[in-house]
Scaffold this motif. Sequence first.
Motif, PDB file in Angstrom:
ATOM      1  N   ALA A 193       0.831  -1.203   0.000  1.00 53.07           N
ATOM      2  CA  ALA A 193       0.000   0.000   0.000  1.00 53.07           C
ATOM      3  C   ALA A 193       0.868   1.258   0.000  1.00 53.07           C
ATOM      4  CB  ALA A 193      -0.929  -0.006   1.218  1.00 53.07           C
ATOM      5  N   ALA A 194       1.965   1.232   0.747  1.00 52.36           N
ATOM      6  CA  ALA A 194       2.875   2.371   0.752  1.00 52.36           C
ATOM      7  C   ALA A 194       3.505   2.562  -0.620  1.00 52.36           C
ATOM      8  CB  ALA A 194       3.962   2.158   1.807  1.00 52.36           C
ATOM      9  N   ALA A 195       3.788   1.439  -1.322  1.00 53.30           N
ATOM     10  CA  ALA A 195       4.380   1.528  -2.660  1.00 53.30           C
ATOM     11  C   ALA A 195       3.408   2.157  -3.656  1.00 53.30           C
ATOM     12  CB  ALA A 195       4.802   0.139  -3.133  1.00 53.30           C
ATOM     13  N   THR A 196       2.160   1.699  -3.668  1.00 48.55           N
ATOM     14  CA  THR A 196       1.182   2.269  -4.604  1.00 48.55           C
ATOM     15  C   THR A 196       0.859   3.717  -4.252  1.00 48.55           C
ATOM     16  OG1 THR A 196      -0.587   1.274  -3.271  1.00 48.55           O
ATOM     17  CG2 THR A 196       0.162   0.046  -5.197  1.00 48.55           C
ATOM     18  N   ALA A 197       0.837   4.052  -2.955  1.00 46.00           N
ATOM     19  CA  ALA A 197       0.601   5.439  -2.552  1.00 46.00           C
ATOM     20  C   ALA A 197       1.755   6.332  -3.014  1.00 46.00           C
ATOM     21  CB  ALA A 197       0.443   5.528  -1.031  1.00 46.00           C
ATOM     22  N   THR A 198       2.973   5.829  -2.917  1.00 39.79           N
ATOM     23  CA  THR A 198       4.138   6.586  -3.396  1.00 39.79           C
ATOM     24  C   THR A 198       4.032   6.850  -4.890  1.00 39.79           C
ATOM     25  OG1 THR A 198       5.544   5.618  -1.673  1.00 39.79           O
ATOM     26  CG2 THR A 198       6.655   6.567  -3.580  1.00 39.79           C
ATOM     27  N   LEU A 199       3.605   5.842  -5.628  1.00 35.73           N
ATOM     28  CA  LEU A 199       3.449   6.022  -7.075  1.00 35.73           C
ATOM     29  C   LEU A 199       2.314   6.992  -7.391  1.00 35.73           C
ATOM     30  CD1 LEU A 199       3.964   2.372  -8.383  1.00 35.73           C
ATOM     31  CD2 LEU A 199       5.539   4.310  -8.557  1.00 35.73           C
ATOM     32  N   ALA A 200       1.257   6.960  -6.596  1.00 39.58           N
ATOM     33  CA  ALA A 200       0.160   7.908  -6.810  1.00 39.58           C
ATOM     34  C   ALA A 200       0.642   9.338  -6.624  1.00 39.58           C
ATOM     35  CB  ALA A 200      -0.987   7.600  -5.849  1.00 39.58           C
ATOM     36  N   VAL A 201       1.422   9.576  -5.580  1.00 35.38           N
ATOM     37  CA  VAL A 201       1.994  10.917  -5.351  1.00 35.38           C
ATOM     38  C   VAL A 201       2.947  11.291  -6.472  1.00 35.38           C
ATOM     39  CG1 VAL A 201       3.451  12.273  -3.809  1.00 35.38           C
ATOM     40  CG2 VAL A 201       1.713  10.745  -2.860  1.00 35.38           C
ATOM     41  N   HIS A 202       3.731  10.310  -6.904  1.00 36.11           N
ATOM     42  CA  HIS A 202       4.693  10.559  -7.987  1.00 36.11           C
ATOM     43  C   HIS A 202       3.997  11.043  -9.255  1.00 36.11           C
ATOM     44  CE1 HIS A 202       6.712   8.863 -11.655  1.00 36.11           C
ATOM     45  NE2 HIS A 202       7.684   9.621 -11.187  1.00 36.11           N
ATOM     46  N   PHE A 203       2.971  10.306  -9.680  1.00 34.32           N
ATOM     47  CA  PHE A 203       2.275  10.686 -10.914  1.00 34.32           C
ATOM     48  C   PHE A 203       1.470  11.976 -10.724  1.00 34.32           C
ATOM     49  CE2 PHE A 203       2.750   6.045 -11.758  1.00 34.32           C
ATOM     50  CZ  PHE A 203       3.515   6.163 -12.907  1.00 34.32           C
ATOM     51  N   LEU A 204       0.995  12.227  -9.514  1.00 37.19           N
ATOM     52  CA  LEU A 204       0.285  13.479  -9.263  1.00 37.19           C
ATOM     53  C   LEU A 204       1.229  14.672  -9.396  1.00 37.19           C
ATOM     54  CD1 LEU A 204      -2.343  14.856  -8.399  1.00 37.19           C
ATOM     55  CD2 LEU A 204      -1.616  14.560  -6.016  1.00 37.19           C
ATOM     56  N   LEU A 205       2.434  14.547  -8.890  1.00 39.52           N
ATOM     57  CA  LEU A 205       3.427  15.619  -9.024  1.00 39.52           C
ATOM     58  C   LEU A 205       3.818  15.827 -10.482  1.00 39.52           C
ATOM     59  CD1 LEU A 205       5.721  14.877  -5.949  1.00 39.52           C
ATOM     60  CD2 LEU A 205       4.103  16.772  -6.220  1.00 39.52           C
ATOM     61  N   GLN A 206       3.975  14.720 -11.206  1.00 37.45           N
ATOM     62  CA  GLN A 206       4.289  14.840 -12.631  1.00 37.45           C
ATOM     63  C   GLN A 206       3.171  15.572 -13.372  1.00 37.45           C
ATOM     64  OE1 GLN A 206       6.953  14.255 -14.241  1.00 37.45           O
ATOM     65  NE2 GLN A 206       7.999  12.371 -13.651  1.00 37.45           N
ATOM     66  N   LEU A 207       1.925  15.279 -12.979  1.00 36.00           N
ATOM     67  CA  LEU A 207       0.781  15.890 -13.654  1.00 36.00           C
ATOM     68  C   LEU A 207       0.654  17.371 -13.321  1.00 36.00           C
ATOM     69  CD1 LEU A 207      -1.829  15.574 -15.333  1.00 36.00           C
ATOM     70  CD2 LEU A 207      -2.999  14.947 -13.203  1.00 36.00           C
TER      71      LEU A 207
END
Length: 390
Positions: free
Chosen positions: A45-59
């Motif tokens: 869950a921490a891994a997918t949350a990290t990726l969600a933040v990552h793509f949100l910052l990219q966006l």
Amino acid sequence: MEKLTLGAMQFTAVVLMTLLTFKLLVPHKRSQETAVATTARWLMAAATATLAVHFLLQLTLDLRALGVTQSVMLNLTMLIPASYLFARAVLLLQQHGRLSWWNRWAGPLTWGVAMLLLWLAVLTDGQPLLGDSSQRQWAEVAGALCYMAMQTYYFWRHTTALRAMHRTLNDYYDRNTSGMLRWMQLSIVGLMLLALLVPFIIFTTADWLLFVIAIIIYFFIFYLVDSFCYYLTSNAPAKTQEAEESRAKDEQAETMQETTGQAAMAVEEQTTRAVEQWTAKGGHRKAGITSPVAAAEMDIPRYQLTVWLKANGYESFSRWMTALRIDEAKRVLMAHPDWSTEAVADYCGFNSRGYFHRIFKEQLGMTPAQYQRQESATPETASQPRPTDR
């Protein structure tokens, strides 16, 4: 148009990773998790949350519009910990929570080295934070290599642990249980594929290539999380733990057993007689039997049976049971051509007609019906009991 496509792709990634995070945070009602499984679920869950933040910052920051370097710095900052969390979650399940110091800290150390290289480049090149320089480019390449080294290490650890799990299960159960771990095998390959693709997604300037790689990565992450959740709700973790505990007990018993060469020979002869008596009584025709139960019926320790199997060229208990049942099926097929495939499978100890059909064809290169036709020129006449006589 290209910017719109890239934005849509990043938005899709944010939604997907957010949904997967919620899926992992809420345990399934049928899940009977151990403490290790719960920890692994939280790591994912921490891994997918990290990726969600990552793509949100990219966006939201639109870093790719500023240049490749700015996007690379964010990618290395977020993708290294996310990949580490995925890898550690799988390894935690494989080793039942018993991780070495290096297995625990290889990821954080890799992230620390990559971040140190990037900040040294930022501090020494004289450019603003979102600027570009040859020093940063070299630091980014070095960081990507560190990331690939980390993933290669975890791939090795995963593969080694998976082989050990397969050996343990095959030495315990009477049939091939590789299916329950196939998701883990594919996930390990997927994690290594991620390590090979991430440098491309980090450094590429071609939007079409970025789109193709992103689709592959999205699919893999979805498969990993979905299969992981299904694994936790199945009986596979309990079966694996049961086999692991039995193996540990056998290792302790074998360590405590001290015999001379003459005693060892006597033990082998005793085991051979016990095995012959057991098979003569049809013990191998009991579906779902485990090696401890078989050893108990033979009145010998399980580790003694394991040693005997290896000494006689059998890789595992499941391989031995399959060989015995295939031989039994060959005799029954010729003695009772009127029996249905289901009846033969049931009599010989196979769990189902489909499994019997598949294993028979794998072993002999032909179906049971083809074997009957081929061997019909010299049919056996020995009488065999019918399934109802068991």
